[in-house]
Design a protein around this motif. Structure first.
Motif, PDB file in Angstrom:
ATOM      1  N   ASP A  84      69.747  67.385 -56.039  1.00  0.00           N
ATOM      2  CA  ASP A  84      68.776  67.904 -56.999  1.00  0.00           C
ATOM      3  C   ASP A  84      67.643  66.899 -57.149  1.00  0.00           C
ATOM      4  N   LEU A  85      66.477  67.399 -57.507  1.00  0.00           N
ATOM      5  CA  LEU A  85      65.321  66.525 -57.684  1.00  0.00           C
ATOM      6  C   LEU A  85      65.230  66.057 -59.126  1.00  0.00           C
ATOM      7  N   ASN A  86      65.079  64.753 -59.293  1.00  0.00           N
ATOM      8  CA  ASN A  86      64.958  64.141 -60.610  1.00  0.00           C
ATOM      9  C   ASN A  86      63.684  63.300 -60.613  1.00  0.00           C
ATOM     10  N   VAL A  87      62.756  63.597 -61.537  1.00  0.00           N
ATOM     11  CA  VAL A  87      61.447  62.945 -61.544  1.00  0.00           C
ATOM     12  C   VAL A  87      61.316  62.005 -62.736  1.00  0.00           C
ATOM     13  N   ILE A  88      60.915  60.776 -62.475  1.00  0.00           N
ATOM     14  CA  ILE A  88      60.598  59.819 -63.531  1.00  0.00           C
ATOM     15  C   ILE A  88      59.096  59.568 -63.511  1.00  0.00           C
ATOM     16  N   ASP A  89      58.458  59.767 -64.657  1.00  0.00           N
ATOM     17  CA  ASP A  89      57.028  59.494 -64.804  1.00  0.00           C
ATOM     18  C   ASP A  89      56.868  57.989 -64.994  1.00  0.00           C
ATOM     19  N   ALA A  90      56.312  57.327 -63.986  1.00  0.00           N
ATOM     20  CA  ALA A  90      56.210  55.867 -63.987  1.00  0.00           C
ATOM     21  C   ALA A  90      54.756  55.434 -63.870  1.00  0.00           C
ATOM     22  N   SER A  91      54.457  54.263 -64.373  1.00  0.00           N
ATOM     23  CA  SER A  91      53.112  53.727 -64.196  1.00  0.00           C
ATOM     24  C   SER A  91      52.889  53.407 -62.721  1.00  0.00           C
ATOM     25  N   PHE A  92      51.650  53.530 -62.291  1.00  0.00           N
ATOM     26  CA  PHE A  92      51.384  53.210 -60.893  1.00  0.00           C
ATOM     27  C   PHE A  92      51.578  51.727 -60.627  1.00  0.00           C
ATOM     28  N   ASP A  93      51.353  50.910 -61.636  1.00  0.00           N
ATOM     29  CA  ASP A  93      51.551  49.482 -61.485  1.00  0.00           C
ATOM     30  C   ASP A  93      53.006  49.171 -61.141  1.00  0.00           C
ATOM     31  N   SER A  94      53.941  49.879 -61.788  1.00  0.00           N
ATOM     32  CA  SER A  94      55.358  49.652 -61.497  1.00  0.00           C
ATOM     33  C   SER A  94      55.705  50.117 -60.092  1.00  0.00           C
ATOM     34  N   ILE A  95      55.005  51.142 -59.620  1.00  0.00           N
ATOM     35  CA  ILE A  95      55.222  51.608 -58.250  1.00  0.00           C
ATOM     36  C   ILE A  95      54.645  50.601 -57.261  1.00  0.00           C
ATOM     37  N   GLU A  96      53.405  50.197 -57.496  1.00  0.00           N
ATOM     38  CA  GLU A  96      52.722  49.285 -56.588  1.00  0.00           C
ATOM     39  C   GLU A  96      53.436  47.935 -56.481  1.00  0.00           C
ATOM     40  N   SER A  97      54.037  47.504 -57.577  1.00  0.00           N
ATOM     41  CA  SER A  97      54.721  46.209 -57.588  1.00  0.00           C
ATOM     42  C   SER A  97      56.085  46.251 -56.906  1.00  0.00           C
ATOM     43  N   GLY A  98      56.590  47.465 -56.658  1.00  0.00           N
ATOM     44  CA  GLY A  98      57.908  47.609 -56.064  1.00  0.00           C
ATOM     45  C   GLY A  98      59.026  47.708 -57.076  1.00  0.00           C
TER      46      GLY A  98
END
Length: 262
Positions: A84-98
């Motif tokens: 199943d797909l589970n989506v977390i709304d995250a800041s792009f900064d947290s994505i970019e930082s790994g």
């Protein structure tokens, strides 16, 4: 691409009905989980993805559901993983930082593939080319970067657009947390122009005849799905889905669905 200020929000589980049809199962006993141990998937029976929402038309909320180009692709990855797909709304900064790897199996959020980001995460094969564009109101006098240098130019924080503006002498950059706020600032005359990716900004003004793209910049940007380091099986899963969608013509169909004819 995007914003550094939003914090992780509660995850939102999406059933197969929410996006594209998907076949879900309640276990994580696929080959990926066998190779990567208990680390995949992070949440049993679910493919958890991080995405910085909203960023139309890649990811945004409509009628209480997460929809968009990236969300459709994510649903197909979950389908192939039998999760199943589970989506977390995250800041792009947290994505970019790994840092997304602590809460999510993958991140899909219109992420430009860069050498700096490759040091912190792995990337799928590119799924879209996405250069930069400068958009201004008709009659603004802005025709290129040179004529924009003494103007207020809106950018999204922590993005390649912001970096490009700084590197090319734009001294009056105004940073916004997300693309929606960036576009609203232009329409409200709070900035004289906006600089960012063609896909999102072009989509934002495509039905607004008072605004136009005054300059395009060939940066060679390509978008990819981010995968935590050393997750070869997860990367193989993602690349397999992208290849399937491309070979079947589905990727082209999704592009037309969300961006219109090109």
């Amino acid at each position: 691409m995007r914003s550094p200020k939003k914090k992780f929000a509660a995850s939102i589980a999406l059933s197969s009905v929410a996006l594209l049809a998907m076949t879900a199962c309640g276990s994580s006993s696929g080959s990926s989980s066998e190779s990567e141990g208990a680390s995949f998937p992070l949440n049993e029976g679910k493919l958890t993805i991080c995405s910085d929402i909203p960023y139309e038309p890649f990811e945004f909320v409509k009628d209480g559901k997460n929809v968009g180009f990236d969300m459709d692709v994510a649903a197909e990855i979950a389908k192939d993983a039998k999760l199943d797909l589970n989506v977390i709304d995250a800041s792009f900064d947290s994505i970019e930082s790994g840092l997304f790897s602590t809460q999510c199996d993958i991140a899909i959020s219109s992420i430009s593939i860069t050498d700096a980001r490759k040091e912190k995460m792995d990337f799928s094969t590119p799924y879209m080319d996405d250069d930069l564009v400068l958009i201004a109101k008709n009659g603004s006098g802005i025709t290129d970067l040179e004529t924009a240098k003494d103007k207020k130019v809106g950018v999204q924080q922590a993005t390649t657009g912001e970096k490009y503006g700084k590197e090319n002498g734009l001294e009056n950059l105004v940073g916004y947390e997300d693309a929606g706020l960036q576009t609203q600032a232009l329409l409200a005359n709070q900035v004289d122009a906006v600089l960012g990716n063609q896909s999102v900004l072009g989509y934002a003004v495509k039905d607004k005849p008072d605004y136009k793209a005054v300059a395009n910049f060939k940066t060679g940007e390509q978008l990819g799905v981010a995968v935590p380091k050393d997750k070869a099986d997860t990367l193989e899963l993602v690349n397999g889905t992208l290849k399937r969608l491309t070979d079947a013509g589905t990727m082209e169909e999704l592009t037309v669905k969300w961006f219109g004819e090109k």
